[in-house]
Design a protein around this motif. Structure first.
Motif, PDB file in Angstrom:
ATOM      1  N   GLY A  43       0.811  -1.209   0.000  1.00 37.93           N
ATOM      2  CA  GLY A  43       0.000   0.000   0.000  1.00 37.93           C
ATOM      3  C   GLY A  43       0.842   1.255   0.000  1.00 37.93           C
ATOM      4  O   GLY A  43       2.064   1.222   0.160  1.00 37.93           O
ATOM      5  N   ARG A  44       0.178   2.384  -0.134  1.00 35.68           N
ATOM      6  CA  ARG A  44       0.855   3.667  -0.301  1.00 35.68           C
ATOM      7  C   ARG A  44       1.749   4.054   0.870  1.00 35.68           C
ATOM      8  O   ARG A  44       2.829   4.644   0.680  1.00 35.68           O
ATOM      9  CB  ARG A  44      -0.192   4.751  -0.544  1.00 35.68           C
ATOM     10  N   TYR A  45       1.329   3.758   2.102  1.00 34.57           N
ATOM     11  CA  TYR A  45       2.118   4.155   3.271  1.00 34.57           C
ATOM     12  C   TYR A  45       3.395   3.324   3.374  1.00 34.57           C
ATOM     13  O   TYR A  45       4.459   3.843   3.699  1.00 34.57           O
ATOM     14  CB  TYR A  45       1.281   4.027   4.550  1.00 34.57           C
ATOM     15  N   LEU A  46       3.285   2.033   3.089  1.00 29.35           N
ATOM     16  CA  LEU A  46       4.477   1.193   3.097  1.00 29.35           C
ATOM     17  C   LEU A  46       5.459   1.631   2.026  1.00 29.35           C
ATOM     18  O   LEU A  46       6.671   1.719   2.270  1.00 29.35           O
ATOM     19  CB  LEU A  46       4.088  -0.274   2.877  1.00 29.35           C
ATOM     20  N   VAL A  47       4.956   1.923   0.826  1.00 33.26           N
ATOM     21  CA  VAL A  47       5.831   2.346  -0.267  1.00 33.26           C
ATOM     22  C   VAL A  47       6.460   3.698   0.036  1.00 33.26           C
ATOM     23  O   VAL A  47       7.669   3.897  -0.126  1.00 33.26           O
ATOM     24  CB  VAL A  47       5.055   2.404  -1.594  1.00 33.26           C
ATOM     25  N   SER A  48       5.661   4.637   0.519  1.00 36.15           N
ATOM     26  CA  SER A  48       6.156   5.991   0.770  1.00 36.15           C
ATOM     27  C   SER A  48       7.255   6.009   1.825  1.00 36.15           C
ATOM     28  O   SER A  48       8.346   6.546   1.604  1.00 36.15           O
ATOM     29  CB  SER A  48       4.999   6.899   1.211  1.00 36.15           C
ATOM     30  N   ILE A 621      -1.063   4.926  11.602  1.00 35.63           N
ATOM     31  CA  ILE A 621      -2.404   4.367  11.378  1.00 35.63           C
ATOM     32  C   ILE A 621      -2.519   3.815   9.957  1.00 35.63           C
ATOM     33  O   ILE A 621      -2.989   2.685   9.740  1.00 35.63           O
ATOM     34  CB  ILE A 621      -3.475   5.446  11.634  1.00 35.63           C
ATOM     35  N   GLY A 622      -2.112   4.601   8.958  1.00 37.14           N
ATOM     36  CA  GLY A 622      -2.179   4.143   7.570  1.00 37.14           C
ATOM     37  C   GLY A 622      -1.274   2.956   7.309  1.00 37.14           C
ATOM     38  O   GLY A 622      -1.646   2.015   6.591  1.00 37.14           O
ATOM     39  N   GLY A 623      -0.085   2.959   7.912  1.00 39.07           N
ATOM     40  CA  GLY A 623       0.849   1.851   7.717  1.00 39.07           C
ATOM     41  C   GLY A 623       0.354   0.555   8.331  1.00 39.07           C
ATOM     42  O   GLY A 623       0.553  -0.529   7.770  1.00 39.07           O
ATOM     43  N   ARG A 624      -0.303   0.665   9.494  1.00 34.70           N
ATOM     44  CA  ARG A 624      -0.870  -0.534  10.124  1.00 34.70           C
ATOM     45  C   ARG A 624      -1.925  -1.167   9.203  1.00 34.70           C
ATOM     46  O   ARG A 624      -1.975  -2.395   9.047  1.00 34.70           O
ATOM     47  CB  ARG A 624      -1.491  -0.165  11.463  1.00 34.70           C
ATOM     48  N   ARG A 625      -2.744  -0.354   8.586  1.00 33.30           N
ATOM     49  CA  ARG A 625      -3.748  -0.863   7.646  1.00 33.30           C
ATOM     50  C   ARG A 625      -3.088  -1.544   6.448  1.00 33.30           C
ATOM     51  O   ARG A 625      -3.507  -2.631   6.021  1.00 33.30           O
ATOM     52  CB  ARG A 625      -4.629   0.298   7.173  1.00 33.30           C
ATOM     53  N   ASP A 626      -2.027  -0.920   5.916  1.00 30.36           N
ATOM     54  CA  ASP A 626      -1.323  -1.502   4.772  1.00 30.36           C
ATOM     55  C   ASP A 626      -0.655  -2.823   5.134  1.00 30.36           C
ATOM     56  O   ASP A 626      -0.616  -3.756   4.316  1.00 30.36           O
ATOM     57  CB  ASP A 626      -0.270  -0.524   4.254  1.00 30.36           C
ATOM     58  N   LEU A 627      -0.108  -2.908   6.341  1.00 30.81           N
ATOM     59  CA  LEU A 627       0.532  -4.154   6.767  1.00 30.81           C
ATOM     60  C   LEU A 627      -0.475  -5.299   6.837  1.00 30.81           C
ATOM     61  O   LEU A 627      -0.176  -6.432   6.427  1.00 30.81           O
ATOM     62  CB  LEU A 627       1.196  -3.952   8.131  1.00 30.81           C
ATOM     63  N   GLN A 628      -1.661  -5.007   7.348  1.00 30.28           N
ATOM     64  CA  GLN A 628      -2.693  -6.042   7.405  1.00 30.28           C
ATOM     65  C   GLN A 628      -3.051  -6.555   6.016  1.00 30.28           C
ATOM     66  O   GLN A 628      -3.171  -7.772   5.784  1.00 30.28           O
ATOM     67  CB  GLN A 628      -3.938  -5.491   8.105  1.00 30.28           C
ATOM     68  N   LYS A 629      -3.222  -5.639   5.069  1.00 32.14           N
ATOM     69  CA  LYS A 629      -3.550  -6.038   3.690  1.00 32.14           C
ATOM     70  C   LYS A 629      -2.391  -6.806   3.060  1.00 32.14           C
ATOM     71  O   LYS A 629      -2.616  -7.788   2.326  1.00 32.14           O
ATOM     72  CB  LYS A 629      -3.873  -4.796   2.865  1.00 32.14           C
ATOM     73  N   LEU A 630      -1.168  -6.377   3.329  1.00 28.95           N
ATOM     74  CA  LEU A 630       0.009  -7.049   2.772  1.00 28.95           C
ATOM     75  C   LEU A 630       0.069  -8.503   3.231  1.00 28.95           C
ATOM     76  O   LEU A 630       0.229  -9.424   2.415  1.00 28.95           O
ATOM     77  CB  LEU A 630       1.275  -6.305   3.208  1.00 28.95           C
ATOM     78  N   PHE A 631      -0.069  -8.725   4.529  1.00 27.45           N
ATOM     79  CA  PHE A 631       0.027 -10.087   5.053  1.00 27.45           C
ATOM     80  C   PHE A 631      -1.142 -10.955   4.589  1.00 27.45           C
ATOM     81  O   PHE A 631      -0.963 -12.151   4.331  1.00 27.45           O
ATOM     82  CB  PHE A 631       0.100 -10.062   6.578  1.00 27.45           C
ATOM     83  N   THR A 632      -2.306 -10.374   4.498  1.00 25.35           N
ATOM     84  CA  THR A 632      -3.460 -11.133   3.993  1.00 25.35           C
ATOM     85  C   THR A 632      -3.206 -11.610   2.570  1.00 25.35           C
ATOM     86  O   THR A 632      -3.474 -12.771   2.212  1.00 25.35           O
ATOM     87  CB  THR A 632      -4.737 -10.277   4.042  1.00 25.35           C
ATOM     88  N   HIS A 633      -2.685 -10.718   1.741  1.00 25.04           N
ATOM     89  CA  HIS A 633      -2.383 -11.077   0.346  1.00 25.04           C
ATOM     90  C   HIS A 633      -1.316 -12.164   0.293  1.00 25.04           C
ATOM     91  O   HIS A 633      -1.468 -13.154  -0.445  1.00 25.04           O
ATOM     92  CB  HIS A 633      -1.907  -9.841  -0.411  1.00 25.04           C
ATOM     93  N   LEU A 634      -0.223 -11.984   1.048  1.00 28.05           N
ATOM     94  CA  LEU A 634       0.889 -12.933   0.969  1.00 28.05           C
ATOM     95  C   LEU A 634       0.494 -14.312   1.477  1.00 28.05           C
ATOM     96  O   LEU A 634       1.028 -15.326   1.023  1.00 28.05           O
ATOM     97  CB  LEU A 634       2.078 -12.395   1.773  1.00 28.05           C
ATOM     98  N   ARG A 635      -0.444 -14.377   2.427  1.00 25.56           N
ATOM     99  CA  ARG A 635      -0.884 -15.668   2.948  1.00 25.56           C
ATOM    100  C   ARG A 635      -1.804 -16.408   1.974  1.00 25.56           C
ATOM    101  O   ARG A 635      -1.801 -17.638   1.923  1.00 25.56           O
ATOM    102  CB  ARG A 635      -1.610 -15.478   4.285  1.00 25.56           C
ATOM    103  N   THR A 636      -2.586 -15.676   1.204  1.00 32.47           N
ATOM    104  CA  THR A 636      -3.660 -16.305   0.423  1.00 32.47           C
ATOM    105  C   THR A 636      -3.442 -16.313  -1.085  1.00 32.47           C
ATOM    106  O   THR A 636      -4.037 -17.142  -1.789  1.00 32.47           O
ATOM    107  CB  THR A 636      -4.993 -15.593   0.711  1.00 32.47           C
TER     108      THR A 636
END
Length: 651
Positions: A43-48, A621-636
Motif C-alpha cells: 500500500g501507499r504508506y508502506l511504499v512511501s 495508522i495508515g501503515g498498520r492498515r497496509d501491513l494487514q492487507k500485505l500479510f493477507t495477500h501474501l498468505r492467500t
C-alpha cells in the motif's frame, strides 16, 4: 558524553526487534516476484515510508547536516523551489504511473520492452556500476558517525595489532541488512523499512524538540546572525561567499527532480511494489508531504551545533566539541562529523541511545534496500538477459541472494579504502550521474515519446556516463597532479555542475539522434502500457479509465482519503510557494531586514514541527492498515512462477 546502561538497552532492543522481524517475514517469500517487488501488494504508506528510508538514510542525513551547517536557513529557502515541482510530479503520476503500468520488475526490464535486450544489458550494467560506486561510501560514513557518538578510538588493538575501528564497526552494520535482504528480499525490506522509518522520524522529532527546549531560540538567532557578510545563515540573498550550496545547487536539484524521476534505482523494488499505478501515484504524494517538513529536522540540528560552536555563552561546550573534532585527521571527515560529534556531547542518556538506535536502524533500512536493488539489477538486467537457458525459481532466488552478498562485500572494501575528496552530496551527484545523466532522457522519452529510438537511447546513456566518469576521475586525481593544482586548488566544477552538463548533453544527443533515426516510425505506447485490452493485465480497466495518465483529472478513481491527502499537500505547498515567490521578490529588491528572516524561520520551524508530530500518528495508522492487507495477500495469493522479469518477445 557517556553511553549508559539505558542507552545500550535501547540500542540492543531496537536492533533485535528489526532483525527478529526480518526472520519472521522470511516465510512469506515464495517467488521471484515476492523477492523483487513484494508480489506487487504494498500500500501507499508502506511504499512511501519504505522508499523514503532508501533515499533518506543516515548517509543522506549526514549530507544534509553538512549542507545546513555551512549554508544554514538560507539553504532551506532555496529548497522551497523543489516543493511545487515535487507536487506536480507526484500528483500527475509523472513517470511513476506509466512505469507501474508496464508491470516491469526493474527499470532495465522496461528498457528491453521499449528498446532492445542489448540496451537492457548495457543500461543494467551501467546502473549497477553507478550504484555500486554511489553506495560504496555508505558503510564508512555511518561507521564514522557511530565511532564519534560512542567516542571510540581510531585504532583498536587486537592480539597486539592495530586494526582500523571502522573495519570492526562496519562488520555488524553490513551483516544485519544483508541478513534482512537474504531472508525475504523486498517483503522484509518494505516492512522493516517502514518500521525503522517511523521510528527514525519519531526520534528525530524528539531530538529536535529537546534541542529547541535546551537552546533558547533567541540564542540560536543571535549565533547565526553573527555570521560574516556574504555567508549569512539567515538571509538567502547574502550568501555570495558560499561556493557549493548556493542557489545554483538548488536550481540544478529542481531540474533533477523532474528529469531523474524514478531514475535512481537504489529503491527499484519499491517502484514496482505498489498494488496499482494509482497507489504508486498516491505514495508519491505522501512522500512529497513527508518531505515537506522532514527537512526541518536536519536543519534545526546543525543550527544548534553551530550555536554550540559559535555562541560566547557556550564556550565550554564548544571547546569540548572542538577538542573531539581535533582528533579527526582527515579534513573532509572532520567536516562530515561536526554535527554528529556535537550531538554526542549535548544529548542526555536515553535520548543518545535513541539517536544511536535510529542511526543503526536508518543505516539498516538504507543498506538493505541498496543491497537488494543493486544485487537484483545485476541478476535481472545483466545475467538474466544473457542466459540462453531460463532460471528455475530456486536458481534465480539463489543468484539474487548471492549478488546481494557481493554488493555488501564491495561496499565494505570501498568504504575502507576510497578517499572522499568532496562534500557527500557532490559525491552522490557525480557518481549517480554515470547512470542518471542519460537515463532521464531514456525513461521520459521511452514512456512519453513515440519517436524515441534505440540509437537515441544509446547515445544518451553513453554521453552521460562519459561526462560523469571524466568528472570522477578528475576529482580523484586532481590533488595528486601538479599541473592541475597549478590551475586551481580543487576541480572548478563540483558534482552539481558536472551533473547538469551531463543532463544537457544527454538530452540533446537523445533528441537529435532519435529524430534522425526514427524515419517516421512511431512506437506503440498503448500496447506497452496495457491499454489495448489484452488479457493478463490486472490493471487494464484502471488504465483505460485514465488514458491521460499524466494529469490528475479523472476524479472517479479518487477516494475521500485521496482527496484529503492531495488537498493537504496542495494547501501546504501553495502557502510556502507563495511565501517563497513574495519573499524572493522582496529579497532581490533588498527590502527584507534580518529581523524578518528571524521571524519567518521561527514560524516555519513551529509549523513544521506540529505537522511532523501529526504525520507520525497519521502514517502509523495508515501503515498498520497496509501491513494487514500485505500479510493477507501474501498468505492467500497464488504465485505466478513466470513472473520473474523475463520479457517475452512474442507478446
Amino acid at each position: 558524553m557517556h553511553i549508559g546502561l539505558l542507552d545500550w538497552i535501547i540500542i540492543i532492543g531496537v536492533a533485535g526487534l528489526f532483525l527478529g522481524s526480518a526472520v519472521y517475514l522470511k516465510k512469506y517469500t515464495r517467488s521471484v516476484a515476492d523477492f523483487l517487488a513484494a508480489d506487487r501488494c504494498a500500500g501507499r504508506y508502506l511504499v512511501s515510508v519504505g522508499q523514503g528510508m532508501s533515499l533518506f538514510g543516515v548517509t543522506a542525513m549526514v549530507a544534509n547536516f553538512e549542507k545546513f551547517f555551512q549554508a544554514g536557513f538560507g539553504a532551506m529557502w532555496w529548497e522551497f523551489m523543489l516543493a511545487p515541482v515535487g507536487l506536480i510530479v507526484a500528483m500527475s503520476g509523472w513517470v511513476v504511473y506509466r512505469f507501474r503500468a508496464t508491470r516491469a520488475l526493474t527499470l532495465a526490464q522496461f528498457f528491453e520492452m521499449r528498446y532492445t535486450r542489448r540496451f537492457r544489458i548495457m543500461s543494467g550494467m551501467l546502473g549497477f556500476v553507478s550504484g555500486l560506486l554511489n553506495y560504496g561510501v555508505f558503510p564508512g560514513i555511518v561507521a564514522n558517525v557511530l565511532i564519534q557518538l560512542a567516542d571510540l578510538p581510531a585504532q583498536t588493538v587486537i592480539l597486539g595489532l592495530g586494526v582500523d575501528t571502522r573495519a570492526l564497526v562496519m562488520l555488524p552494520l553490513m551483516l544485519v541488512p544483508l541478513l534482512i535482504t537474504l531472508y525475504g528480499g523486498m517483503i522484509t525490506c518494505i516492512v522493516t523499512n517502514f518500521l525503522q522509518g517511523m521510528f527514525m522520524i519519531a526520534v528525530y522529532v524528539a531530538i529536535t524538540l529537546y534541542l529547541l527546549k535546551r537552546f533558547d531560540w533567541a540564542v540560536m538567532m543571535e549565533s547565526v546572525s553573527a555570521a560574516p557578510a556574504g555567508a549569512s545563515l539567515l538571509d538567502p540573498f547574502d550568501q555570495k561567499a558560499i561556493a557549493d550550496f548556493n542557489i545554483w545547487f538548488f536550481l540544478i536539484f529542481t531540474f533533477k527532480a523532474f528529469y531523474n524521476c524514478l531514475g535512481w534505482q537504489n529503491a527499484q523494488g519499491f517502484n514496482a511494489a505498489a498494488t496499482s499505478p494509482h497507489e504508486a501515484r498516491m505514495a508519491s504524494v505522501l512522500s512529497e508531504w513527508r518531505r515537506g517538513f522532514l527537512y526541518i529536522v536536519p536543519l534545526v540540528i546543525p543550527i544548534c551545533a553551530y550555536t554550540v560552536l559559535h555562541h560566547a555563552g557556550l564556550t565550554d561546550l564548544g571547546a569540548l566539541v572542538q577538542s573531539r573534532l581535533g582528533e579527526i585527521g582527515d579534513p573532509q571527515i572532520r567536516s562530515q562529523m561536526t554535527v554528529p560529534v556535537t550531538l554526542a556531547v549535548i544529548l542526555p542518556t536515553g535520548l543518545l541511545g535513541l539517536f544511536i538506535a535510529s542511526i543503526i536502524g536508518g543505516s539498516t533500512a538504507a543498506d538493505a534496500s541498496q543491497l537488494h536493488s543493486w544485487g537484483s539489477i545485476f541478476i535481472q538486467d545483466v545475467v538474466l538477459p544473457l542466459r540462453k537457458k531460463p532460471f528455475t525459481p530456486a536458481e534465480q532466488l539463489r543468484c539474487l541472494r548471492l549478488a546481494a552478498a557481493g554488493v555488501a562485500l564491495f561496499a565494505y572494501l570501498w568504504s575502507l579504502f576510497f578517499p572522499m575528496r568532496d562534500h557527500i552530496f557532490m559525491y552522490f551527484l557525480i557518481t549517480g550521474t554515470i547512470y542518471l545523466g542519460g537515463s532521464g532522457a531514456v525513461i521520459i522519452g521511452g514512456l512519453y515519446w513515440r519517436r524515441a529510438t534505440v540509437q537515441g537511447a544509446w547515445t544518451a546513456m553513453i554521453t552521460g556516463a562519459v561526462v560523469a566518469l571524466l568528472g570522477v576521475g578528475l576529482q580523484t586525481v586532481w590533488p595528486s597532479v601538479p599541473f592541475l593544482l597549478s590551475l586551481a586548488p580543487r576541480m572548478p566544477l563540483n558534482g552539481a555542475w558536472l551533473a547538469m552538463v551531463a543532463y544537457v548533453a544527454s538530452i540533446a544527443g537523445f533528441i537529435v539522434v532519435s529524430l534522425v533515426t526514427s524515419h517516421g516510425k512511431r512506437f506503440d505506447l498503448d500496447r506497452m502500457l496495457g491499454r489495448t485490452g489484452e488479457a493478463g493485465a490486472p490493471e487494464t480497466a484502471e488504465k483505460v479509465a485514465e488514458k491521460s495518465s499524466t494529469t490528475a483529472r479523472p476524479r472517479d478513481i479518487y477516494t475521500r482519503e485521496d482527496r484529503w491527502t492531495i488537498g493537504l499537500k496542495v494547501g501546504w505547498t501553495t502557502v510556502f510557494t507563495a511565501a517563497f515567490v513574495i519573499g524572493t521578490v522582496l529579497g532581490v529588491a533588498g527590502w527584507l531586514r534580518i529581523e524578518w528572516w528571524r521571524g519567518w524561520w521561527g514560524f516555519t520551524v513551529l509549523v513544521s514541527m506540529l505537522a511532523a508530530v501529526a504525520t507520525v500518528v497519521w502514517f502509523v495508522i495508515g501503515g498498520r492498515r497496509d501491513l494487514q492487507k500485505l500479510f493477507t495477500h501474501l498468505r492467500t495469493a497464488s504465485r505466478d512462477e513466470e513472473d520473474n522479469g523475463t520479457v517475452d518477445a512474442k507478446k
